[in-house]
Design a protein around this motif. Structure first.
Motif, PDB file in Angstrom:
ATOM      1  N   THR A  65       0.825  -1.214   0.000  1.00 26.22           N
ATOM      2  CA  THR A  65       0.000   0.000   0.000  1.00 26.22           C
ATOM      3  C   THR A  65       0.857   1.260   0.000  1.00 26.22           C
ATOM      4  O   THR A  65       1.893   1.312   0.655  1.00 26.22           O
ATOM      5  N   ASP A  66       0.409   2.279  -0.706  1.00 24.46           N
ATOM      6  CA  ASP A  66       1.046   3.598  -0.700  1.00 24.46           C
ATOM      7  C   ASP A  66       0.317   4.493   0.308  1.00 24.46           C
ATOM      8  O   ASP A  66      -0.833   4.861   0.099  1.00 24.46           O
ATOM      9  N   PHE A  67       1.030   4.834   1.394  1.00 28.30           N
ATOM     10  CA  PHE A  67       0.442   5.668   2.448  1.00 28.30           C
ATOM     11  C   PHE A  67       0.788   7.142   2.276  1.00 28.30           C
ATOM     12  O   PHE A  67       0.355   7.978   3.073  1.00 28.30           O
ATOM     13  N   ASN A  68       1.568   7.463   1.271  1.00 31.19           N
ATOM     14  CA  ASN A  68       2.030   8.841   1.108  1.00 31.19           C
ATOM     15  C   ASN A  68       0.884   9.838   1.020  1.00 31.19           C
ATOM     16  O   ASN A  68      -0.132   9.572   0.377  1.00 31.19           O
ATOM     17  N   GLY A  69       1.083  10.979   1.650  1.00 25.27           N
ATOM     18  CA  GLY A  69       0.124  12.059   1.502  1.00 25.27           C
ATOM     19  C   GLY A  69      -0.223  12.746   2.791  1.00 25.27           C
ATOM     20  O   GLY A  69       0.325  12.456   3.858  1.00 25.27           O
ATOM     21  N   THR A  70      -1.129  13.698   2.656  1.00 25.29           N
ATOM     22  CA  THR A  70      -1.660  14.453   3.789  1.00 25.29           C
ATOM     23  C   THR A  70      -3.100  14.009   3.970  1.00 25.29           C
ATOM     24  O   THR A  70      -3.873  13.977   3.016  1.00 25.29           O
ATOM     25  N   TRP A  71      -3.407  13.653   5.207  1.00 23.30           N
ATOM     26  CA  TRP A  71      -4.716  13.051   5.500  1.00 23.30           C
ATOM     27  C   TRP A  71      -5.367  13.811   6.660  1.00 23.30           C
ATOM     28  O   TRP A  71      -4.725  14.011   7.695  1.00 23.30           O
ATOM     29  N   THR A 129      -2.384   0.012  14.253  1.00 23.70           N
ATOM     30  CA  THR A 129      -2.460  -0.578  12.915  1.00 23.70           C
ATOM     31  C   THR A 129      -2.981   0.470  11.943  1.00 23.70           C
ATOM     32  O   THR A 129      -3.966   1.143  12.235  1.00 23.70           O
ATOM     33  N   HIS A 130      -2.292   0.617  10.814  1.00 20.95           N
ATOM     34  CA  HIS A 130      -2.715   1.532   9.746  1.00 20.95           C
ATOM     35  C   HIS A 130      -3.047   0.720   8.497  1.00 20.95           C
ATOM     36  O   HIS A 130      -2.346  -0.218   8.153  1.00 20.95           O
ATOM     37  N   TRP A 131      -4.079   1.144   7.809  1.00 17.39           N
ATOM     38  CA  TRP A 131      -4.351   0.575   6.493  1.00 17.39           C
ATOM     39  C   TRP A 131      -5.152   1.577   5.660  1.00 17.39           C
ATOM     40  O   TRP A 131      -5.702   2.531   6.199  1.00 17.39           O
ATOM     41  N   VAL A 132      -5.161   1.361   4.348  1.00 12.95           N
ATOM     42  CA  VAL A 132      -5.942   2.211   3.445  1.00 12.95           C
ATOM     43  C   VAL A 132      -7.103   1.375   2.923  1.00 12.95           C
ATOM     44  O   VAL A 132      -6.913   0.233   2.494  1.00 12.95           O
ATOM     45  N   HIS A 173      -7.031   4.452   7.573  1.00  5.08           N
ATOM     46  CA  HIS A 173      -7.594   3.981   8.847  1.00  5.08           C
ATOM     47  C   HIS A 173      -6.483   3.779   9.865  1.00  5.08           C
ATOM     48  O   HIS A 173      -5.372   3.387   9.495  1.00  5.08           O
ATOM     49  N   LEU A 174      -6.822   4.034  11.125  1.00  4.38           N
ATOM     50  CA  LEU A 174      -5.866   3.828  12.218  1.00  4.38           C
ATOM     51  C   LEU A 174      -6.598   3.279  13.426  1.00  4.38           C
ATOM     52  O   LEU A 174      -7.616   3.829  13.856  1.00  4.38           O
ATOM     53  N   GLU A 175      -6.079   2.179  13.948  1.00  2.00           N
ATOM     54  CA  GLU A 175      -6.567   1.643  15.197  1.00  2.00           C
ATOM     55  C   GLU A 175      -5.424   1.753  16.186  1.00  2.00           C
ATOM     56  O   GLU A 175      -4.330   1.250  15.933  1.00  2.00           O
ATOM     57  N   LEU A 176      -5.672   2.462  17.294  1.00  5.05           N
ATOM     58  CA  LEU A 176      -4.669   2.617  18.354  1.00  5.05           C
ATOM     59  C   LEU A 176      -5.150   1.794  19.542  1.00  5.05           C
ATOM     60  O   LEU A 176      -6.325   1.884  19.918  1.00  5.05           O
ATOM     61  N   HIS A 177      -4.260   1.004  20.144  1.00  3.63           N
ATOM     62  CA  HIS A 177      -4.707   0.245  21.308  1.00  3.63           C
ATOM     63  C   HIS A 177      -3.708   0.329  22.444  1.00  3.63           C
ATOM     64  O   HIS A 177      -2.493   0.461  22.228  1.00  3.63           O
TER      65      HIS A 177
END
Ligand code: VLZ
Length: 137
Positions: free
Chosen positions: A3-9, A108-111, A117-121
């Motif tokens: 996956t390409d995570f590059n960018g401003t979100w 965990t990060h995913w697109v 998406h981000l899940e922080l635990h």
């Protein structure tokens, strides 16, 4: 091809962030302020090398890592702890384990459908965040 995570979100949703911060022992006034923020993620990815910036009007946080290489993370400005952190690919998800004083800590990060998406635990708390890509940024 991963996956390409590059960018401003830009953040569009943030569920259970307050309880996640409480699990990290972040004090009440800081939690109240932080909970009102709509942070931005700025991600610079080159292959397996990442810089992830979390930017807000109140505080910023930056982490740099290479997938598969454990690193010393200093969560300065957040809960101010030291962790041994390791990010790995689990299929198309970026999974970070933050070993340290706090049990079951990581993210965990995913697109998915073009959103980040981000899940922080931490301990028994899970915070779920979604960010939308800023076009052209
Ligand atoms: O994100 O660990 O993207 O580090 C909140 C900053 C950042 C502003 C929360 C509020 C940490 C500060 C998010 C007040 C406590 C985080 C990782 C995954 C990368």
């Amino acid at each position: 091809m991963s996956t390409d995570f590059n960018g401003t979100w830009n953040m569009v949703s943030n569920d259970n962030f307050e309880a996640y911060m409480a699990a990290l022992d972040i004090d009440f006034p800081t939690r109240k302020i932080a909970n009102l923020l709509k942070p931005q993620k700025v991600i610079e990815q080159k292959g397996d090398s990442f810089i992830v910036k979390t930017l807000s009007t109140f505080r910023n946080y930056r982490v740099q890592f290479t997938v598969g290489e454990e690193f010393e993370e200093d969560t300065k400005g957040l809960d101010n702890r030291k962790c041994k952190s390791l990010v790995t690919w689990v299929s198309n998800k970026l999974v970070c384990v933050q070993k340290g004083e706090k049990e079951n800590r990581g993210w965990t990060h995913w697109v998915e459908d073009g959103d980040l998406h981000l899940e922080l635990h931490c301990s028994d708390q899970v915070c779920k965040q979604v960010y939308r890509k800023v076009p052209g940024a």
